[in-house]
Enzyme design. Structure first.
Site, short mmCIF file in Angstrom:
data_model
loop_
_atom_site.label_atom_id
_atom_site.label_comp_id
_atom_site.label_asym_id
_atom_site.label_seq_id
_atom_site.Cartn_x
_atom_site.Cartn_y
_atom_site.Cartn_z
N TYR A 47 -14.74 51.41 58.05
CA TYR A 47 -15.73 51.60 59.14
C TYR A 47 -15.12 51.67 60.49
O TYR A 47 -15.40 52.68 61.14
CB TYR A 47 -17.04 50.83 58.94
CG TYR A 47 -18.30 51.33 59.51
CD1 TYR A 47 -18.84 52.64 59.17
CD2 TYR A 47 -18.67 50.51 60.52
CE1 TYR A 47 -20.02 52.83 59.77
CE2 TYR A 47 -19.98 50.83 60.97
CZ TYR A 47 -20.73 51.98 61.00
OH TYR A 47 -21.83 52.46 61.59
N SER B 224 -20.60 52.04 66.98
CA SER B 224 -21.35 50.81 66.43
C SER B 224 -20.58 49.60 66.93
O SER B 224 -19.56 49.80 67.69
CB SER B 224 -20.96 51.25 64.83
OG SER B 224 -21.05 49.73 64.31
#
Ligand SMILES: NC(=O)c1ccc[n+]([C@@H]2O[C@H](COP(=O)([O-])OP(=O)(O)OC[C@H]3O[C@@H](n4cnc5c(N)ncnc54)[C@H](O)[C@@H]3O)[C@@H](O)[C@H]2O)c1
Length: 314
Positions: A188, A175
């Site tokens: 995350y 990501s």
């Protein structure tokens, strides 16, 4: 063959027999330009980027091995592929955090179809929040699903590929939060930076086996994840959050576009596969201009804090 400066040093083998004695240089020369005819595993195939990538790979002639925790969504993807004339070799509903379930699936797949050519770790979940609001379960879930999940898949599916000696490709979807210090993304990012570390090392470890590694670093993508991301300590129904979600969706890329970029990234042998200009630019700035990067991150953090968080200005 196109090999950019960000390219890998080896690639998908050209169908040589098991154990064929080729050098890494020969494998670079011989690498395939498509997943066509390749046995390809996709995790997270029920939805979003995983589903779009499975469908796009099937259109190119890949033979698919699909998995997801969502049985109904997975069945939907299998049906769409088969209706369009594509080939699904195997499918299984499983939780990638369950090492034994991944191992059992891998044993079945290898018994019936032999080793794979392409492995794509796409399944993932997202939770954001400040350290005061994130609960232990959030940290644990991010690491279990987004980092240990891909590790379970790599442990079970990649060694048979190295033994087969046909080369191949490993795709890990990280990501923007695996590159940059995005606000409230600590949990995350723990998982996505971790997956980036695994990928950077395997890129070189696997090169001698002719297996290329590809790290996908999406920015905003318009998928189910946008609706399911948990923002600890923030009410999803709050109109400010809804406004933020709408803004995110307006800027988000369609998953089909991301799928095409992933497949093109394999074809062109790119290690890092970007899906948005913003992330590519942000990462470049972070490496070349430390102070402007720090300034931008402080500003972004203030926007979250005053826009959504405890420090909100009314
Ligand atoms: N959507 C975005 O903006 C965005 C941005 C950057 C990175 N990503 C990453 O892209 C990947 C795909 O996400 P998406 O946006 O397509 O979301 P999505 O929710 O549409 O798809 C994720 C899939 O993973 C599956 N999954 C979740 N937990 C699982 C588990 N424990 N075991 C097996 N399968 C599981 C879900 O059932 C779902 O089908 C994720 O790794 C995500 O972190 C997404």
């Amino acid at each position: 063959m196109l090999l950019g400066s960000s390219g890998n040093s080896a690639g998908i083998g050209q169908g040589r027999g098991p154990g064929a004695a080729t050098t890494p240089e020969e494998r670079v020369r011989d690498r395939l330009k498509s997943v066509s005819g390749k046995k390809t595993l996709v995790t997270g195939a029920a939805s979003g980027i995983g589903r779009a990538t499975a469908l796009a790979a099937a259109r190119l002639g890949a033979e698919l091995v699909l998995t997801d925790i969502d049985a109904a969504g997975l069945a939907g993807t299998v049906e769409s592929i088969e209706r369009a004339g594509g080939k699904v070799l195997a499918e299984r509903t499983l939780d990638i955090t369950d090492y034994d379930a991944v191992t059992a699936f891998a044993e079945d797949v290898h018994d019936r179809h032999g080793s794979l050519d392409v492995v794509m770790n796409i399944a993932g979940v997202s939770a954001w929040g400040t350290v005061e609001h994130l609960e232990h379960r959030h940290w644990r879930q991010m690491v279990d699903v987004n980092l240990m999940g891909p590790i379970h898949v790599i442990e079970n599916f990649v060694p048979p590929m190295t033994r087969a000696g046909r080369g191949g490709a490993l795709v890990n979807v990280s990501s923007a939060a695996g590159l940059l210090a995005l606000p409230w993304h600590a949990a995350y990012s723990a998982s996505k930076f971790g997956l980036r570390g695994v990928s950077e090392v395997l890129r070189f470890d696997l090169a001698r086996h002719g297996i290329t590694v590809h790290l996908v670093v999406p920015g905003a993508v318009n998928t189910h994840l946008v609706q399911t991301v948990e923002i600890a300590g923030v009410d999803r129904e709050d109109p400010r959050v809804q406004r933020w979600v709408r803004r995110f969706q307006e800027r988000a890329a369609p998953p089909e576009h991301v799928a095409d970029l992933i497949l093109r990234g394999i074809e062109r042998n790119r290690f890092m596969i970007h899906t948005s200009f913003e992330v590519r630019f942000g990462y470049w700035v972070s490496r070349k201009f430390a102070l402007p990067y720090e300034f931008a991150m402080r500003k972004a953090n203030d926007r979250f804090y005053y826009g959504l968080g405890d420090g909100r200005r009314r």
